[in-house]
Design an enzyme around this catalytic site. Sequence first.
Site, PDB file in Angstrom:
ATOM      1  N   HIS A 224      45.047  13.324  -0.181  1.00  0.00           N
ATOM      2  CA  HIS A 224      45.021  11.781  -0.304  1.00  0.00           C
ATOM      3  C   HIS A 224      44.536  11.222   1.064  1.00  0.00           C
ATOM      4  O   HIS A 224      45.144  11.976   2.062  1.00  0.00           O
ATOM      5  CB  HIS A 224      46.572  11.360  -0.441  1.00  0.00           C
ATOM      6  CG  HIS A 224      46.516   9.883  -1.048  1.00  0.00           C
ATOM      7  ND1 HIS A 224      46.500   8.897  -0.187  1.00  0.00           N
ATOM      8  CD2 HIS A 224      46.437   9.579  -2.312  1.00  0.00           C
ATOM      9  CE1 HIS A 224      46.514   7.833  -0.761  1.00  0.00           C
ATOM     10  NE2 HIS A 224      46.397   8.104  -2.225  1.00  0.00           N
TER      11      HIS A 224
ATOM     12  N   ASP B 195      48.532  11.822  -9.567  1.00  0.00           N
ATOM     13  CA  ASP B 195      47.594  12.439 -10.554  1.00  0.00           C
ATOM     14  C   ASP B 195      47.700  13.853 -10.925  1.00  0.00           C
ATOM     15  O   ASP B 195      47.206  14.149 -12.164  1.00  0.00           O
ATOM     16  CB  ASP B 195      46.337  12.013 -10.450  1.00  0.00           C
ATOM     17  CG  ASP B 195      45.894  10.617 -10.359  1.00  0.00           C
ATOM     18  OD1 ASP B 195      46.461   9.712 -11.013  1.00  0.00           O
ATOM     19  OD2 ASP B 195      44.873  10.035  -9.665  1.00  0.00           O
TER      20      ASP B 195
HETATM   21  N1  CMC Z   1      40.784  20.322  -2.533  1.00  0.00           N
HETATM   22  C1  CMC Z   1      39.992  21.080  -1.296  1.00  0.00           C
HETATM   23  N2  CMC Z   1      39.756  20.515  -0.166  1.00  0.00           N
HETATM   24  C2  CMC Z   1      40.232  19.338   0.055  1.00  0.00           C
HETATM   25  C3  CMC Z   1      40.631  18.313  -0.964  1.00  0.00           C
HETATM   26  C4  CMC Z   1      40.982  19.004  -2.480  1.00  0.00           C
HETATM   27  N3  CMC Z   1      41.451  18.111  -3.130  1.00  0.00           N
HETATM   28  N4  CMC Z   1      40.916  17.086  -0.640  1.00  0.00           N
HETATM   29  C5  CMC Z   1      40.462  17.288   0.875  1.00  0.00           C
HETATM   30  N5  CMC Z   1      40.155  18.500   1.117  1.00  0.00           N
HETATM   31  C6  CMC Z   1      39.468  19.100   2.400  1.00  0.00           C
HETATM   32  C7  CMC Z   1      38.169  18.460   2.833  1.00  0.00           C
HETATM   33  O1  CMC Z   1      37.224  19.133   2.237  1.00  0.00           O
HETATM   34  C8  CMC Z   1      38.233  18.147   4.127  1.00  0.00           C
HETATM   35  O2  CMC Z   1      37.849  19.349   4.697  1.00  0.00           O
HETATM   36  P1  CMC Z   1      37.071  19.419   6.108  1.00  0.00           P
HETATM   37  O3  CMC Z   1      38.085  18.764   7.189  1.00  0.00           O
HETATM   38  O4  CMC Z   1      37.055  21.035   6.395  1.00  0.00           O
HETATM   39  O5  CMC Z   1      35.829  18.748   5.879  1.00  0.00           O
HETATM   40  C9  CMC Z   1      39.803  17.679   4.546  1.00  0.00           C
HETATM   41  O6  CMC Z   1      40.340  18.285   3.385  1.00  0.00           O
HETATM   42  C10 CMC Z   1      39.890  16.322   4.609  1.00  0.00           C
HETATM   43  O7  CMC Z   1      39.263  15.675   3.274  1.00  0.00           O
HETATM   44  P2  CMC Z   1      38.702  14.094   3.261  1.00  0.00           P
HETATM   45  O8  CMC Z   1      37.759  14.285   1.868  1.00  0.00           O
HETATM   46  O9  CMC Z   1      38.026  14.015   4.540  1.00  0.00           O
HETATM   47  O10 CMC Z   1      39.697  13.316   2.830  1.00  0.00           O
HETATM   48  P3  CMC Z   1      39.494  11.860   2.235  1.00  0.00           P
HETATM   49  O11 CMC Z   1      40.840  11.334   2.832  1.00  0.00           O
HETATM   50  O12 CMC Z   1      38.107  11.189   2.677  1.00  0.00           O
HETATM   51  O13 CMC Z   1      39.713  12.180   0.806  1.00  0.00           O
HETATM   52  C11 CMC Z   1      40.536  12.438  -1.323  1.00  0.00           C
HETATM   53  C12 CMC Z   1      40.780  12.031   0.158  1.00  0.00           C
HETATM   54  C13 CMC Z   1      41.632  12.071  -2.115  1.00  0.00           C
HETATM   55  C14 CMC Z   1      39.433  11.742  -1.857  1.00  0.00           C
HETATM   56  C15 CMC Z   1      40.474  13.960  -1.508  1.00  0.00           C
HETATM   57  O14 CMC Z   1      41.710  14.601  -0.963  1.00  0.00           O
HETATM   58  C16 CMC Z   1      40.077  14.669  -2.728  1.00  0.00           C
HETATM   59  O15 CMC Z   1      38.958  14.519  -3.114  1.00  0.00           O
HETATM   60  N6  CMC Z   1      40.938  14.807  -3.719  1.00  0.00           N
HETATM   61  C17 CMC Z   1      40.866  15.253  -5.016  1.00  0.00           C
HETATM   62  C18 CMC Z   1      40.586  13.941  -5.879  1.00  0.00           C
HETATM   63  C19 CMC Z   1      42.048  13.261  -6.236  1.00  0.00           C
HETATM   64  O16 CMC Z   1      42.967  13.992  -6.414  1.00  0.00           O
HETATM   65  N7  CMC Z   1      42.150  12.220  -5.948  1.00  0.00           N
HETATM   66  C20 CMC Z   1      43.287  11.370  -6.471  1.00  0.00           C
HETATM   67  C21 CMC Z   1      43.765  10.452  -5.112  1.00  0.00           C
HETATM   68  S1  CMC Z   1      45.372   9.920  -5.541  1.00  0.00           S
HETATM   69  C22 CMC Z   1      45.042   8.600  -6.596  1.00  0.00           C
HETATM   70  C23 CMC Z   1      44.398   7.630  -6.264  1.00  0.00           C
HETATM   71  O17 CMC Z   1      44.851   6.929  -5.095  1.00  0.00           O
HETATM   72  O18 CMC Z   1      43.357   7.018  -6.878  1.00  0.00           O
END
Ligand code: CMC
Length: 435
Positions: free
Chosen positions: A311, A369
């Site tokens: 998240h 989720d």
């Molecule tokens: N699986 C594997 N690696 C992950 C994941 C994951 N689910 N989420 C983040 N990472 C890694 C990412 O690759 C990055 O690695 P690095 O620093 O080596 O590049 C690091 O963790 C930080 O991730 P980020 O994408 O920079 O973080 P963000 O804050 O931009 O993204 C997120 C947050 C929710 C989009 C992401 O965690 C994700 O894609 N999760 C899966 C989708 C999901 O479950 N979304 C629902 C969110 S809760 C409901 C809502 O609010 O709508």
Amino acid sequence: MATDNQRTVTLTDDSTGKSWKLNLTSGTMGPDVIDIRKLQADADMFTFDPGYTSTASCESKITFIDGDKGILLHRGYPIEELAEKSDFLEVAYLLQFGELPNPHQKAEWVGSITRHTMVHEQLIRFYSGFRRDAHPMAVMCGVVGALSAFYHDSLDIHDPRQREIASHRLIAKMPTLAAMAHKYAVGQPFMYPQNNLNYAENFLHMMFAVPAEAYKVNPVLSRAIDKIFILHADHEQNASTSTVRLASSSGANPFACMAAGIASLWGPAHGGANEAVLKMLMQIGSKDNIPDVVRRAKDKSSDFRLMGFGHRVYKNYDPRAKVMRQTCHEVLSELGHRNDPLLETAMELERVALQDDYFIEKKLYPNVDFYSGIVLRAMGIPMSMFTVLFALARTAGWVAHWQEQLADPHQKIGRPRQLYTGPTTRSFVPLDKRA
Ligand code: CMC
């Protein structure tokens, strides 16, 4: 906005030695903010923050999140207590008006929402313009936007009474519109709302009843749906809420703004994640495949992510996920699905990921989720409707933020700037001179 003029930070351009003092402002909780509103005028500089990871886009009194501690408060009340002791319409009232309603206020509010649940009869025909196999979120983007073509008496955003009517209509009609999207997809007649049912019961009735026979709502399931609605009601300045605020900042009408929020919520990184989690769990199939899935989620050369994990704000267990996990067990036990293989896969996946160094180091925990799809599927809600339910619930938050923004005297049109890296000025080349 409370400004503490004694506390400043200094920004210095090391190449010229010029510096600018910027005020620090404190909220009631959470990090201080550096007030950069005059930075561009004073220093001819922008700040650069794609994805707004370090930007407070507005002042708000609605929801507070401490992502490190896993705390979520609505108007100061912890989400766990609201999920346990309140109900969705009460939470919607709290979000919008700032206080829990007294018994008289609650009766009036619930009565008004209940009486606004029907939709204009002509809107029903709007549905038949969609293909039957349209994704219900596509239908929702269309029909919620179309409300602005039906309710002309609540479009004047400068009139507080019209704003109030639009807010009531949106919260009241979303379950009806959502259930209609489902009925249209499965080719069954639309079911009208019933005023003797509560909000969650009414939704389940419109989703699952058919005119040919009586339908009795299971109280365990209606309470679970109500809890799911509470857990999704608001979440501070997330992508869809910020979209609603940005759309509204131009003076757009409330129904158009909510349609914009729905479009933003649809993405798999946001509201679409509940659908994506379930698809992922189905693909995993057996627990034996979990190590491979976790390996792929860690592999930088693959786009695959563990859906329902991670998240932007929570760097701890999402407090909503804890309640959702519990609700999941309650629902599956009520329905006699205690040994649901998907739940077993989910629990094992969670166990493995939470012990894995990659997920520990990056502070990736299950989010709301992760378990919601399993509950909804067990209740018979089709996967394509999962994000629609999220939109239905989040309407309470969108409306509250929309109202707050319009009442804010500092409100301006949202107009971010950019770091331009395109070509510098050049002269037009006539067609016959181009290579
Ligand atoms: N699986 C594997 N690696 C992950 C994941 C994951 N689910 N989420 C983040 N990472 C890694 C990412 O690759 C990055 O690695 P690095 O620093 O080596 O590049 C690091 O963790 C930080 O991730 P980020 O994408 O920079 O973080 P963000 O804050 O931009 O993204 C997120 C947050 C929710 C989009 C992401 O965690 C994700 O894609 N999760 C899966 C989708 C999901 O479950 N979304 C629902 C969110 S809760 C409901 C809502 O609010 O709508």
